[in-house]
Design an enzyme around this catalytic site. Structure first.
Site, short mmCIF file in Angstrom:
data_model
loop_
_atom_site.label_atom_id
_atom_site.label_comp_id
_atom_site.label_asym_id
_atom_site.label_seq_id
_atom_site.Cartn_x
_atom_site.Cartn_y
_atom_site.Cartn_z
N ASP A 35 0.82 -1.22 0.00
CA ASP A 35 0.00 0.00 0.00
C ASP A 35 0.86 1.26 0.00
O ASP A 35 1.96 1.28 0.55
CB ASP A 35 -0.92 -0.02 1.24
CG ASP A 35 -2.05 0.98 1.11
OD1 ASP A 35 -2.41 1.33 -0.03
OD2 ASP A 35 -2.58 1.41 2.15
N TRP B 94 3.00 7.90 -2.39
CA TRP B 94 4.43 8.02 -2.73
C TRP B 94 4.59 8.94 -3.95
O TRP B 94 5.44 9.84 -3.94
CB TRP B 94 5.00 6.64 -3.04
CG TRP B 94 6.47 6.62 -3.35
CD1 TRP B 94 7.49 6.50 -2.46
CD2 TRP B 94 7.07 6.75 -4.65
NE1 TRP B 94 8.70 6.54 -3.13
CE2 TRP B 94 8.48 6.69 -4.47
CE3 TRP B 94 6.57 6.90 -5.94
CZ2 TRP B 94 9.38 6.77 -5.52
CZ3 TRP B 94 7.47 6.99 -7.00
CH2 TRP B 94 8.85 6.93 -6.78
N ARG C 89 -0.54 9.27 -9.62
CA ARG C 89 -0.59 7.99 -8.89
C ARG C 89 0.03 6.84 -9.69
O ARG C 89 0.68 5.96 -9.13
CB ARG C 89 -2.05 7.62 -8.59
CG ARG C 89 -2.82 8.62 -7.73
CD ARG C 89 -4.26 8.16 -7.54
NE ARG C 89 -4.32 6.80 -7.05
CZ ARG C 89 -4.17 6.46 -5.77
NH1 ARG C 89 -3.97 7.39 -4.87
NH2 ARG C 89 -4.22 5.21 -5.41
N HIS D 209 2.57 3.45 -9.01
CA HIS D 209 2.39 2.01 -9.29
C HIS D 209 3.60 1.47 -10.05
O HIS D 209 4.09 0.38 -9.76
CB HIS D 209 1.11 1.78 -10.11
CG HIS D 209 -0.14 2.18 -9.38
ND1 HIS D 209 -0.36 1.84 -8.07
CD2 HIS D 209 -1.24 2.89 -9.77
CE1 HIS D 209 -1.53 2.33 -7.68
NE2 HIS D 209 -2.08 2.97 -8.69
N THR E 107 -11.02 -6.49 -5.13
CA THR E 107 -12.32 -6.34 -5.79
C THR E 107 -12.76 -4.88 -5.70
O THR E 107 -13.30 -4.32 -6.66
CB THR E 107 -13.35 -7.25 -5.07
OG1 THR E 107 -12.86 -8.58 -5.14
CG2 THR E 107 -14.71 -7.18 -5.71
N GLU E 108 -12.49 -4.26 -4.56
CA GLU E 108 -12.89 -2.86 -4.35
C GLU E 108 -12.10 -1.91 -5.26
O GLU E 108 -12.59 -0.83 -5.60
CB GLU E 108 -12.68 -2.46 -2.88
CG GLU E 108 -13.62 -3.14 -1.88
CD GLU E 108 -13.27 -4.59 -1.57
OE1 GLU E 108 -12.12 -5.01 -1.84
OE2 GLU E 108 -14.15 -5.32 -1.06
N TRP F 216 -11.63 -2.09 -8.29
CA TRP F 216 -12.32 -1.88 -9.58
C TRP F 216 -13.04 -0.53 -9.57
O TRP F 216 -13.35 0.02 -10.62
CB TRP F 216 -13.33 -2.99 -9.87
CG TRP F 216 -12.74 -4.32 -10.24
CD1 TRP F 216 -12.82 -5.48 -9.53
CD2 TRP F 216 -11.99 -4.65 -11.43
NE1 TRP F 216 -12.16 -6.51 -10.18
CE2 TRP F 216 -11.66 -6.03 -11.35
CE3 TRP F 216 -11.58 -3.93 -12.55
CZ2 TRP F 216 -10.92 -6.68 -12.34
CZ3 TRP F 216 -10.84 -4.59 -13.55
CH2 TRP F 216 -10.52 -5.94 -13.44
N LEU G 207 10.29 -20.72 -4.00
CA LEU G 207 9.18 -19.92 -3.48
C LEU G 207 7.94 -20.01 -4.38
O LEU G 207 8.06 -20.00 -5.60
CB LEU G 207 9.65 -18.45 -3.42
CG LEU G 207 8.61 -17.39 -3.08
CD1 LEU G 207 8.26 -17.44 -1.60
CD2 LEU G 207 9.13 -16.00 -3.44
N GLU H 235 1.08 -12.90 12.75
CA GLU H 235 1.65 -11.71 13.40
C GLU H 235 1.49 -10.56 12.40
O GLU H 235 1.72 -10.74 11.20
CB GLU H 235 3.14 -11.91 13.71
CG GLU H 235 3.44 -13.07 14.62
CD GLU H 235 2.78 -12.93 15.99
OE1 GLU H 235 2.72 -11.81 16.51
OE2 GLU H 235 2.32 -13.96 16.53
C1 IPE Z 1 -5.51 -2.65 -0.33
O1 IPE Z 1 -5.12 -1.33 -0.54
C2 IPE Z 1 -5.54 -3.39 -1.64
C3 IPE Z 1 -4.24 -3.64 -2.24
C4 IPE Z 1 -3.08 -3.39 -1.70
C5 IPE Z 1 -4.29 -4.24 -3.54
P1 IPE Z 1 -6.19 -0.18 -0.74
O2 IPE Z 1 -5.43 1.09 -0.86
O3 IPE Z 1 -7.11 -0.50 -1.84
O4 IPE Z 1 -7.00 -0.25 0.62
P2 IPE Z 1 -7.79 0.87 1.41
O5 IPE Z 1 -8.68 1.54 0.43
O6 IPE Z 1 -6.78 1.80 1.97
O7 IPE Z 1 -8.51 0.13 2.48
C1 IPE Z 2 -1.36 0.25 -3.49
O1 IPE Z 2 -1.18 1.62 -3.49
C2 IPE Z 2 -1.61 -0.32 -4.87
C3 IPE Z 2 -2.99 -0.76 -5.12
C4 IPE Z 2 -3.97 -0.77 -4.24
C5 IPE Z 2 -3.30 -1.26 -6.44
P1 IPE Z 2 -2.41 2.61 -3.54
O2 IPE Z 2 -2.77 2.84 -4.97
O3 IPE Z 2 -3.51 2.14 -2.66
O4 IPE Z 2 -1.78 3.95 -2.95
P2 IPE Z 2 -2.40 4.89 -1.83
O5 IPE Z 2 -2.75 4.00 -0.68
O6 IPE Z 2 -3.60 5.54 -2.43
O7 IPE Z 2 -1.31 5.84 -1.50
MG MG Z 3 -4.00 2.38 -0.74
#
Ligand code: IPE
Ligand code: IPE
Ligand code: MG
Length: 254
Positions: free
Chosen positions: A28, A33, A41, A45, A74-75, A77, A139, A215
């Site tokens: 995350d 970043w 954004r 990635h 899923t969210e 999307w 792995l 943990e």
């Molecule tokens: C969780 O991160 C999903 C992934 C790392 C793929 P999100 O950024 O989507 O989660 P929320 O929205 O902070 O809960």
């Molecule tokens: C994690 O980084 C990658 C995915 C969830 C695909 P985020 O895109 O959630 O980045 P933040 O959390 O919005 O900074």
């Molecule tokens: Mg995030």
């Protein structure tokens, strides 16, 4: 003078005969970043790919058997269309480029989630890489894609309900083991260590059943800054935690 984490090399401090069998990571913070760099954004990635390499090579190097990375929920999307498309493109490109590294490191690729919802080109790239690495014995790297733990649990309940309806299973025969055997992760041991970067302390619908006794390690850094040493530090902390599983400290140590 106290040493900072960057100065300590945690790899040398690890007990290699006491590694977690399975590490799961919620990657995350890519978007935040990028924001710190004044970039979009998607730039975040792209820079997250290096950290994926750090995590998987780090696990392969020391002999961790399973690594599961939460790559797309899923969210997710529901994010802007442009970001979703960019993530899918990046997935295809990365899989194509990284197969060589997977082979070199004896890593077997695997995926969980509703893969059929991914664009065809993505599914193709994924299946090809899974096939090509299927004989690797080091792995197992599992990507959670279009993944939701609640959907996984719902799918499991449906399958078990159908078996009961067909007369293949009695309700009294349903045990935690039977439930585990009907999850997407049926052939993977439960994670013993769950890491989330970006300082956020939540699970976001990831492996809810499987992390019952994991943990939890929350790291302040954003995902693109994650290094092997961060992984090794998380494992070091894991190794220095007393895991009691409901018992007393005396029971564990005697
Ligand atoms: C969780 O991160 C999903 C992934 C790392 C793929 P999100 O950024 O989507 O989660 P929320 O929205 O902070 O809960
Ligand atoms: C994690 O980084 C990658 C995915 C969830 C695909 P985020 O895109 O959630 O980045 P933040 O959390 O919005 O900074
Ligand atoms: Mg995030």
């Amino acid at each position: 003078m106290e040493q900072t984490i960057e100065q300590i090399s945690y790899k040398e401090l690890l007990a290699l005969d006491h590694l977690p069998q399975h590490i799961a990571i919620i990657m995350d913070g890519n978007g935040r970043w990028a924001k710190t760099q004044g970039k979009h954004r998607i730039f975040g990635h792209k820079n997250g790919v290096k950290a994926v390499r750090e995590a998987s090579e780090g696990c392969a190097e020391i002999g961790v058997k399973h690594l599961t990375l939460y790559a797309f929920s899923t969210e997710n999307w529901n994010r802007p269309q442009m970001e979703v498309s960019a993530l899918m493109e990046l997935l295809i490109m990365t899989i194509g480029k990284e197969v060589k590294t997977l082979q070199k490191n004896n890593i077997k690729l695997n995926a969980i989630g509703h893969i059929s919802l991914l664009p065809d080109s993505c599914q193709k790239a994924l299946k090809k890489a899974i096939n090509e690495t299927s004989n690797n014995t080091g792995l197992t790297l599992t990507l959670a894609l279009s993944y939701s733990s609640r959907v996984e649990i719902t799918d499991m309940v449906r399958t078990i309900a159908q078996k009961v309806k067909n007369g293949q299973l009695e309700p009294s025969e349903i045990t935690p083991d039977i439930i585990g055997n009907h999850l997407y992760t049926h052939n993977i041991p439960d994670p013993e260590l769950l890491i989330r970067t970006s300082g956020e302390m939540r699970i976001s619908n990831f492996l809810l059943w499987q992390i019952a006794y994991a943990e939890l390690c929350f790291i302040e850094k954003y995902w693109p800054d994650f290094t092997k040493n961060d992984l090794f530090k998380a494992i070091y902390d894991f190794q220095n935690t007393e895991r009691r599983f409901g018992m007393t400290s005396e029971q564990i140590t005697n």
